[in-house]
Design a protein around this motif. Structure first.
Motif, PDB file in Angstrom:
ATOM      1  N   THR A  51      65.163  87.200  49.928  1.00 15.28           N
ATOM      2  CA  THR A  51      65.334  88.698  49.324  1.00 15.28           C
ATOM      3  C   THR A  51      66.644  88.535  48.656  1.00 15.28           C
ATOM      4  OG1 THR A  51      64.827  89.077  51.860  1.00 15.28           O
ATOM      5  CG2 THR A  51      65.895  90.991  50.370  1.00 15.28           C
ATOM      6  N   SER A 215      54.248  93.415  52.216  1.00 14.52           N
ATOM      7  CA  SER A 215      55.069  92.173  52.875  1.00 14.52           C
ATOM      8  C   SER A 215      54.260  91.431  53.593  1.00 14.52           C
ATOM      9  CB  SER A 215      56.085  92.955  53.775  1.00 14.52           C
ATOM     10  OG  SER A 215      55.535  93.457  54.928  1.00 14.52           O
ATOM     11  N   ARG A 218      56.051  86.531  59.184  1.00 15.94           N
ATOM     12  CA  ARG A 218      56.219  84.965  59.215  1.00 15.94           C
ATOM     13  C   ARG A 218      55.119  84.281  59.723  1.00 15.94           C
ATOM     14  NH1 ARG A 218      60.350  83.882  63.664  1.00 15.94           N
ATOM     15  NH2 ARG A 218      58.982  85.628  64.383  1.00 15.94           N
TER      16      ARG A 218
ATOM     17  N   ASN C  28      45.794  94.147  67.605  1.00 14.64           N
ATOM     18  CA  ASN C  28      46.990  93.966  68.011  1.00 14.64           C
ATOM     19  C   ASN C  28      47.797  95.064  67.024  1.00 14.64           C
ATOM     20  OD1 ASN C  28      46.919  93.080  65.470  1.00 14.64           O
ATOM     21  ND2 ASN C  28      47.913  90.819  66.023  1.00 14.64           N
ATOM     22  N   ASN C  29      46.858  95.793  66.437  1.00 16.90           N
ATOM     23  CA  ASN C  29      47.641  96.378  65.039  1.00 16.90           C
ATOM     24  C   ASN C  29      48.476  97.550  65.251  1.00 16.90           C
ATOM     25  OD1 ASN C  29      48.264  95.530  62.971  1.00 16.90           O
ATOM     26  ND2 ASN C  29      46.241  96.077  61.984  1.00 16.90           N
ATOM     27  N   ASN C  30      48.187  98.624  66.215  1.00 13.27           N
ATOM     28  CA  ASN C  30      48.716  99.798  66.120  1.00 13.27           C
ATOM     29  C   ASN C  30      50.089 100.077  66.755  1.00 13.27           C
ATOM     30  OD1 ASN C  30      46.467 100.205  64.749  1.00 13.27           O
ATOM     31  ND2 ASN C  30      45.593 101.273  66.458  1.00 13.27           N
ATOM     32  N   GLU C  63      63.466  94.182  55.922  1.00 14.70           N
ATOM     33  CA  GLU C  63      62.517  92.902  55.939  1.00 14.70           C
ATOM     34  C   GLU C  63      63.563  91.837  56.349  1.00 14.70           C
ATOM     35  OE1 GLU C  63      60.108  91.233  52.551  1.00 14.70           O
ATOM     36  OE2 GLU C  63      59.562  93.173  52.899  1.00 14.70           O
ATOM     37  N   GLN C  64      64.610  91.737  55.793  1.00 15.84           N
ATOM     38  CA  GLN C  64      65.447  90.753  56.139  1.00 15.84           C
ATOM     39  C   GLN C  64      65.914  90.535  57.383  1.00 15.84           C
ATOM     40  OE1 GLN C  64      67.841  88.909  53.034  1.00 15.84           O
ATOM     41  NE2 GLN C  64      69.687  88.658  54.425  1.00 15.84           N
ATOM     42  N   MET C  70      63.307  88.245  64.375  1.00 15.48           N
ATOM     43  CA  MET C  70      62.119  87.371  65.292  1.00 15.48           C
ATOM     44  C   MET C  70      62.396  85.981  65.325  1.00 15.48           C
ATOM     45  SD  MET C  70      58.746  89.043  63.387  1.00 15.48           S
ATOM     46  CE  MET C  70      59.007  89.005  61.817  1.00 15.48           C
ATOM     47  N   ASP C  71      63.550  85.584  64.688  1.00 18.23           N
ATOM     48  CA  ASP C  71      63.928  84.168  64.680  1.00 18.23           C
ATOM     49  C   ASP C  71      64.767  84.129  65.950  1.00 18.23           C
ATOM     50  OD1 ASP C  71      62.495  83.119  62.703  1.00 18.23           O
ATOM     51  OD2 ASP C  71      64.096  83.383  61.072  1.00 18.23           O
ATOM     52  N   SER C  76      61.562  86.695  70.802  1.00 19.46           N
ATOM     53  CA  SER C  76      60.415  85.990  70.433  1.00 19.46           C
ATOM     54  C   SER C  76      59.005  86.758  70.736  1.00 19.46           C
ATOM     55  CB  SER C  76      60.399  84.393  71.047  1.00 19.46           C
ATOM     56  OG  SER C  76      60.302  84.762  72.403  1.00 19.46           O
ATOM     57  N   ILE C  78      58.320  89.758  70.175  1.00 17.90           N
ATOM     58  CA  ILE C  78      57.962  90.596  69.418  1.00 17.90           C
ATOM     59  C   ILE C  78      57.877  90.674  67.771  1.00 17.90           C
ATOM     60  CG2 ILE C  78      59.152  92.883  68.777  1.00 17.90           C
ATOM     61  CD1 ILE C  78      60.909  92.938  71.054  1.00 17.90           C
ATOM     62  N   THR C  79      56.895  90.902  67.332  1.00 18.08           N
ATOM     63  CA  THR C  79      56.838  90.635  65.970  1.00 18.08           C
ATOM     64  C   THR C  79      56.864  92.133  65.309  1.00 18.08           C
ATOM     65  OG1 THR C  79      54.153  91.268  66.435  1.00 18.08           O
ATOM     66  CG2 THR C  79      54.917  89.169  65.823  1.00 18.08           C
ATOM     67  N   GLN C  81      56.542  93.930  61.385  1.00 22.64           N
ATOM     68  CA  GLN C  81      55.927  94.114  60.221  1.00 22.64           C
ATOM     69  C   GLN C  81      56.664  95.148  59.311  1.00 22.64           C
ATOM     70  OE1 GLN C  81      51.696  95.063  60.540  1.00 22.64           O
ATOM     71  NE2 GLN C  81      51.377  93.328  61.937  1.00 22.64           N
ATOM     72  N   VAL C  82      56.910  94.858  58.209  1.00 27.99           N
ATOM     73  CA  VAL C  82      57.744  95.895  56.968  1.00 27.99           C
ATOM     74  C   VAL C  82      56.787  96.035  56.043  1.00 27.99           C
ATOM     75  CG1 VAL C  82      60.009  96.185  56.097  1.00 27.99           C
ATOM     76  CG2 VAL C  82      59.683  94.820  58.119  1.00 27.99           C
ATOM     77  N   GLN C  83      56.511  97.368  55.753  1.00 29.00           N
ATOM     78  CA  GLN C  83      55.618  97.578  54.498  1.00 29.00           C
ATOM     79  C   GLN C  83      56.592  98.754  53.772  1.00 29.00           C
ATOM     80  OE1 GLN C  83      53.262  95.901  53.750  1.00 29.00           O
ATOM     81  NE2 GLN C  83      52.674  95.021  55.581  1.00 29.00           N
TER      82      GLN C  83
END
Lengths: 295, 312, 312
Positions: A51, A215, A218, C28-30, C63-64, C70-71, C76, C78-79, C81-83
């Motif tokens: 980023t 985006s 990972r 898994n999407n919503n 995003e960052q 997540m790291d 661990s 939880i995922t 997603q950023v749009q």
């Protein structure tokens, strides 16, 4: 000024214009590749983007572009072939066929931004597919389908009539004739057309901004289970393609080397398109040789 | 040798026997028919869905936000976020038409020249060099075109002409390159499909190559050439990202070709993401998308009309 | 025969689409969160997925942070997603329940107006950072500071030449944001104090990168950028003599700033709450937020509400 002189002048002008087109393209390609080539390295092609730090790469984006292309082709080819066969073999000349042909043309000249918005409303929200590779592939299918239909139709029209009739005369059904006699002959043309169309898909951004998303999650490249959320092969994960990535860094890039990354990514994109083009030609010729047994 | 059918009954029997023989084929044929028809239906349904959705959103403006169609089409002021929101889309319509027309004007002569070169003058070189080059142009992504436009075309225009460099001229130049492949490909197909007899006759009468080209070849293929130009224009009309970067996006009819202007696509890409679904501003943008859609149909009908002239 | 075919096809299509729809419901999407019961360890291992969508300006930060989040071995399961898609899209998606978090550059109350005003009431605001904008001009321009009145004159088109605001004799080119943009709203509200129209010849660009490029390359250009985008290609101008620096913003001396918001529909569920708390934690606020050119919310000595009223 007599006719001879006029002829010479006109020929000269046409030469100049044709040379001019070649020069423009050479200039374009040269400009893009020259600006970006210095930034391309193995690290750049494989690492993840950053980023704000310098030194980010385009690995996931490159993978996404290729994977999305494959997904799109998986959806497009059966549909496009079927529709193309219908148009060339089954459609009766008349009002209905004209209407369908009109529809195909409209679809192929739709503004991509409208397709993207439609994708957001219908594919992403209504079907609940979310921002995902699959949504993106469906949006791209809308683009690619008319091209495929046209390519298939023209390739089938190019099959010599004698072969078709010989096959029918031998008592094969029409469907059998199409699948086992005509399609093999038409394959080289279809393959070439498909790969050229694929190049266009590769560079599409406007329709993907709202469907495949901006985006990438990972990715764990050791995980090849397509149903896992972190697997690169999961078609229901969001994916930023290379073209979208270029758009994003040009717009909101914060990294100090954003300009170089955009240039490098553009160069990679162009090189991929070049590979597609030459690959399509070579592969088409190869298939032609193989199927027609000409040396 | 077959005897002629004595009567209808006998004929029907033979036909039935024949049909029994092709029974497996019947299933086969049916599979083929169903499959291909299905594919075509998917196409038709897709189109129907797109038209339906864009229309249903785009017409909301007129039914619930109380904007009149004539007001939208002829209004000169676009200020959706003002204290009194104004929705006049004429500047965008003007911008879209002028950029795509200008792009077609630049690209048409170039494309036709290239097609003539490939078919009439040097087919060898044409096929080996020019055609791949044109196809490559078609493969360059619009994002890259926009970026090159912003980095090369705009500064060049800024240096040569008075004004800011961005605007209709820059948009048209970028678009002309993008639609060149469309025009050239269709023109090449048309010219190579011309019967050799016509040309031979013209040469036999002592005409030079140029006379043959502009008196015989071009006039006979004119409808197809125009088809290519119109299809190119329709592509230019719908191009979004590349244009948005070089046109400037000011919602006014510009005073010159080198002043900031807007097109339908550029205003949609700019504002769509920033407005919430269902707000008046957002609905108005969908109406613009509907105008784009309607224009696509208009272009296709123009092409149909040209083709009908050709077949006469 | 034909009719039967049609019916069959229609059925197949519906089934196909339904399958598509349902398949993914189960995937898994919503952002459906499944709290896998409290394991007997002290901290419950949460699992689920979050979708954040919206503002492109806020996207880099979220995003960052999501990557870091997540790291972290604690989260661990939880995922995130950023749009992108723009503030409007983010608010639309979160209000319709399609996204869990809606990122926005401005208060939801300012986007959901008139008939939609109730939608804003359902949303819960989490202010995660402060972003400030600075006026920037082309490097050739000799002006160092502009008063509020001068800025108003420039952006409303009253003054069109730099010599009227203490510069050389040169035309002013405005590089603005589109009227729907949150950045523009902030600038109008706190730098100008008045709405401004897109005037003839002005340039509207939505992306900071393009704005910076245009201001850097167009002679006589003026625009505004978030602090994180400032670099030596453009010249930063003082506002009423106040420099756009962090301590001036924190103390309230420099008024052109806004909150970055993350909205949830109603109170955030467990997973969303964990993520937002992480975003607000000191380790993020004092590291990533600052790194990306934002100002931590906790540092501000002044507060603002949706109407723009300032409290100390």
């Amino acid at each position: 000024m007599n006719a001879k002189t006029a002829d010479r002048i006109a020929t000269g002008v046409i030469y100049v214009v044709s040379a001019f087109i070649v020069l423009i393209l050479a200039g374009l390609l040269g400009y893009i590749i020259f600006r970006g080539i210095g930034h391309i390295s193995w690290h750049f092609l494989t690492s993840a983007p950053q980023t704000i730090k310098a030194g980010g790469g385009i690995g996931p984006q490159l993978f996404n572009s290729l994977f999305l292309l494959v997904l799109t082709l998986i959806i497009t080819i059966p549909l496009g072939l079927g529709a193309g066969i219908y148009m060339s073999e089954y459609a009766k000349a008349g009002r209905l066929t004209d209407t369908i042909r009109l529809i195909v043309e409209v679809l192929s000249s739709f503004p991509s931004i409208v397709i993207g918005l439609f994708g957001l409303l219908v594919i992403v929200n209504l079907f609940g597919l979310g921002f995902s590779l699959f949504s993106g592939a469906l949006a791209l299918t809308v683009f690619n389908l008319p091209l495929m239909v046209r390519i298939t139709e023209q390739a089938l029209k190019g099959v010599p009539r004698e072969q078709k009739e010989a096959s029918l005369a031998l008592g094969l059904s029409r469907w059998k004739t199409i699948t086992s006699v005509m399609l093999p002959i038409a394959t080289p043309a279809i393959v070439t057309g498909t790969i050229l169309a694929a190049g266009r898909v590769f560079g599409e951004a406007a329709a993907l901004l709202f469907t495949a998303g901006m985006s990438s999650p990972r990715l764990d490249f050791t995980n090849w289970n397509p149903l896992d959320a972190r697997s690169p092969l999961n078609p229901f994960r969001p994916a930023e393609t290379l073209a979208v990535h270029i758009w994003k860094i040009n717009s909101e890039g914060l990294a100090p080397d954003a300009a170089q990354i955009a240039a490098g990514a553009s160069a990679v994109l162009i090189i991929m398109v070049l590979i597609f083009n030459f690959g399509a030609r070579w592969f088409g010729r190869y298939l032609h040789r193989k199927f027609t047994a000409t040396k | 040798m077959e005897r002629p059918a004595a009567n209808d009954k006998h004929f029907v029997q033979t036909a039935n026997r024949a049909r029994k023989v092709v029974k497996p084929h019947l299933v086969e044929e049916w599979v083929g028919k169903v499959y291909t028809t299905l594919c075509i239906l998917v196409l038709v349904v897709t189109i129907g869905a797109i038209v339906y959705f864009v229309s249903s959103r785009g017409l909301t403006t007129f039914f619930s936000d109380g904007i009149s169609l004539s007001g939208l089409l002829s209004g000169l002021k676009w200020d959706p976020e003002g204290d009194i929101p104004l929705y006049g889309a004429l500047p965008f319509i003007f911008g879209s038409f002028s950029t795509s027309l200008l792009a077609a004007l630049i690209a048409a002569p170039l494309g036709v020249c290239a097609a003539v070169f490939m078919t009439q003058i040097m087919p060898g070189i044409g096929k080996r060099i020019l055609q791949p080059v044109i196809e490559l142009l078609a493969g360059i992504p619009s994002v890259v075109f926009g970026f090159v436009g912003l980095s090369v075309v705009v500064p060049a225009l800024r240096a040569i002409f008075p004004g800011q460099g961005i605007g209709i001229a820059a948009g048209a130049i970028v678009l002309s390159l993008m639609i060149l492949p469309t025009i050239t490909t269709i023109a090449t197909d048309a010219l190579s499909g011309l019967s050799a007899g016509l040309k031979e006759a013209s040469y036999a009468l002592g005409a030079t190559r140029w006379q043959t080209i502009y008196r015989i070849v071009i006039p006979t293929t004119l409808p197809s050439l125009l088809t290519g130009v119109v299809l190119g224009m329709s592509r230019a009309f719908g191009e979004a990202l590349a244009v948005q970067m070089v046109i400037g996006n000011s919602p006014h009819i510009p005073h010159s070709l080198f002043q900031s202007a807007s097109t339908l696509t550029s205003v949609i890409t700019l504002d769509m993401g920033n407005t919430v679904m269902g707000s008046a501003h957002n609905n108005a943008l969908w109406s613009l998308a509907l105008i784009l859609l309607a224009m696509t149909f208009v272009f296709v009908f123009v092409v149909r009309f040209l083709e009908r002239r050709k077949n006469r | 025969m034909k009719k039967v075919l049609l019916v069959v096809v229609a059925l197949m299509l519906t089934i196909g689409l339904a399958a598509c729809g349902s398949k993914n419901e189960s995937s898994n999407n919503n952002g459906g969160t499944t709290n896998t019961g409290n394991a007997n360890t002290g901290g419950a291992a949460l699992s689920g997925s979050l979708l954040a969508a919206g503002s492109t300006a806020l996207q880099p930060l979220v995003e960052q942070v999501s990557k870091k989040f997540m790291d972290d071995s604690k989260y661990s399961g939880i995922t995130v997603q950023v749009q992108g898609g723009g503030s409007g899209t983010g608010l639309t998606q979160v209000s319709a329940g399609q996204a869990d978090l809606g990122n926005s550059d401005i208060f939801a109350e300012e986007k959901f107006v008139d008939a939609d005003a109730d939608k804003a009431k359902e949303l819960v605001d989490h202010q995660v950072a402060v972003v400030a904008m600075a006026t920037v001009v082309n490097k050739e321009i000799a002006v160092d500071s502009l008063t509020k009145q001068q800025l108003v004159d420039i952006f409303t088109g009253k003054v069109t030449n730099w010599k009227d605001v203490g510069g050389k004799d040169q035309k002013i080119t405005i590089v603005n944001r589109p009227s729907s943009s949150g950045t523009r709203k902030t600038f109008e509200k706190f730098a100008l104090g008045t709405k401004s129209e897109d005037i003839q010849g002005s340039i509207q660009e939505d992306s900071s990168g393009t704005v910076k490029k245009l201001v850097a390359e167009t002679p006589g250009a003026i625009g505004y950028l978030a602090l994180s985008y400032l670099d030596d290609t453009v010249k930063t101008v003082k506002y009423d003599g106040v420099e756009p620096k962090e301590d001036n913003i924190v103390s309230g001396k420099y008024p052109v700033w806004a909150y970055e918001h993350v909205y949830t529909k109603g109170e955030p569920n467990e997973v969303a709450k964990v993520f937002i708390d992480y975003l607000m934690s000191d380790e993020i606020q004092n590291a990533d937020v600052v790194e990306l050119g934002y100002i931590p919310v906790g540092k501000m000595q002044v507060k603002r509400d949706a109407a723009g009223n300032i409290t100390k």
